[in-house]
Design a protein around this motif. Structure first.
Motif, PDB file in Angstrom:
ATOM      1  N   ARG A 159      32.883  39.023  42.152  1.00 34.63           N
ATOM      2  CA  ARG A 159      32.998  40.180  41.271  1.00 34.63           C
ATOM      3  C   ARG A 159      34.458  40.519  40.952  1.00 34.63           C
ATOM      4  O   ARG A 159      34.757  41.021  39.873  1.00 34.63           O
ATOM      5  CB  ARG A 159      32.318  41.378  41.921  1.00 34.63           C
ATOM      6  N   TYR A 160      35.339  40.271  41.885  1.00 35.99           N
ATOM      7  CA  TYR A 160      36.778  40.558  41.707  1.00 35.99           C
ATOM      8  C   TYR A 160      37.576  39.296  42.040  1.00 35.99           C
ATOM      9  O   TYR A 160      38.157  39.191  43.130  1.00 35.99           O
ATOM     10  CB  TYR A 160      37.217  41.712  42.609  1.00 35.99           C
ATOM     11  N   PRO A 161      37.619  38.322  41.125  1.00 33.38           N
ATOM     12  CA  PRO A 161      38.369  37.087  41.406  1.00 33.38           C
ATOM     13  C   PRO A 161      39.833  37.346  41.757  1.00 33.38           C
ATOM     14  O   PRO A 161      40.417  36.637  42.568  1.00 33.38           O
ATOM     15  CB  PRO A 161      38.249  36.292  40.114  1.00 33.38           C
ATOM     16  N   ASP A 162      40.408  38.387  41.153  1.00 32.84           N
ATOM     17  CA  ASP A 162      41.778  38.782  41.481  1.00 32.84           C
ATOM     18  C   ASP A 162      41.685  40.047  42.333  1.00 32.84           C
ATOM     19  O   ASP A 162      41.255  41.100  41.851  1.00 32.84           O
ATOM     20  CB  ASP A 162      42.579  39.053  40.205  1.00 32.84           C
ATOM     21  N   LEU A 163      42.055  39.948  43.578  1.00 30.60           N
ATOM     22  CA  LEU A 163      41.949  41.068  44.514  1.00 30.60           C
ATOM     23  C   LEU A 163      42.668  42.310  44.002  1.00 30.60           C
ATOM     24  O   LEU A 163      42.225  43.436  44.251  1.00 30.60           O
ATOM     25  CB  LEU A 163      42.485  40.658  45.890  1.00 30.60           C
ATOM     26  N   ASP A 164      43.751  42.123  43.275  1.00 31.02           N
ATOM     27  CA  ASP A 164      44.503  43.269  42.759  1.00 31.02           C
ATOM     28  C   ASP A 164      43.720  44.084  41.732  1.00 31.02           C
ATOM     29  O   ASP A 164      44.089  45.218  41.430  1.00 31.02           O
ATOM     30  CB  ASP A 164      45.822  42.800  42.136  1.00 31.02           C
ATOM     31  N   ASP A 165      42.637  43.524  41.198  1.00 32.55           N
ATOM     32  CA  ASP A 165      41.811  44.252  40.233  1.00 32.55           C
ATOM     33  C   ASP A 165      40.822  45.210  40.893  1.00 32.55           C
ATOM     34  O   ASP A 165      40.182  46.006  40.211  1.00 32.55           O
ATOM     35  CB  ASP A 165      41.027  43.270  39.344  1.00 32.55           C
ATOM     36  N   PHE A 166      40.688  45.115  42.208  1.00 31.32           N
ATOM     37  CA  PHE A 166      39.759  45.998  42.912  1.00 31.32           C
ATOM     38  C   PHE A 166      40.370  47.391  43.028  1.00 31.32           C
ATOM     39  O   PHE A 166      41.424  47.563  43.625  1.00 31.32           O
ATOM     40  CB  PHE A 166      39.435  45.447  44.308  1.00 31.32           C
TER      41      PHE A 166
END
Length: 99
Positions: free
Chosen positions: A70-77
């Motif tokens: 769901r959040y391939p880029d952790l920074d987008d969480f």
């Protein structure tokens, strides 16, 4: 340093380092989930066996895969400094129920 200054500095240290330790745990699960997705190892029976082998709760391992997917880029969480792995699980559970 005055007592109020000392108290404030201690609180800042506690807040920052507590957040850092919780965030590292979250990042660990995200990285594990990402690794499983990249290697096509997301099969129900395999996840349970792997979870027990590495000493992780199967629910956590499944959540790690969902989280990385769901959040391939952790920074987008989206999160704040109070975030914990159990809160991540709760957020993902709520999102899953909405869909």
């Amino acid at each position: 340093m005055t007592y109020p200054d000392l108290k404030e500095e201690c609180l800042n240290i506690y807040t920052e380092l507590s957040y850092n330790s919780r965030w590292v745990r979250i990042a660990m699960f995200h990285l594990i989930g990402k690794l499983l997705l990249e290697n096509n190892e997301v099969v129900e029976g395999k996840l349970d066996k792997l979870a027990y082998t590495i000493g992780v709760d199967p629910y956590d391992l499944g959540t790690a895969v969902l989280f990385a997917n769901r959040y391939p880029d952790l920074d987008d969480f989206p999160h704040d400094k109070t975030i914990s792995w159990s809160q991540v699980r709760g957020i993902l559970d709520a999102q899953t129920k909405e869909t």
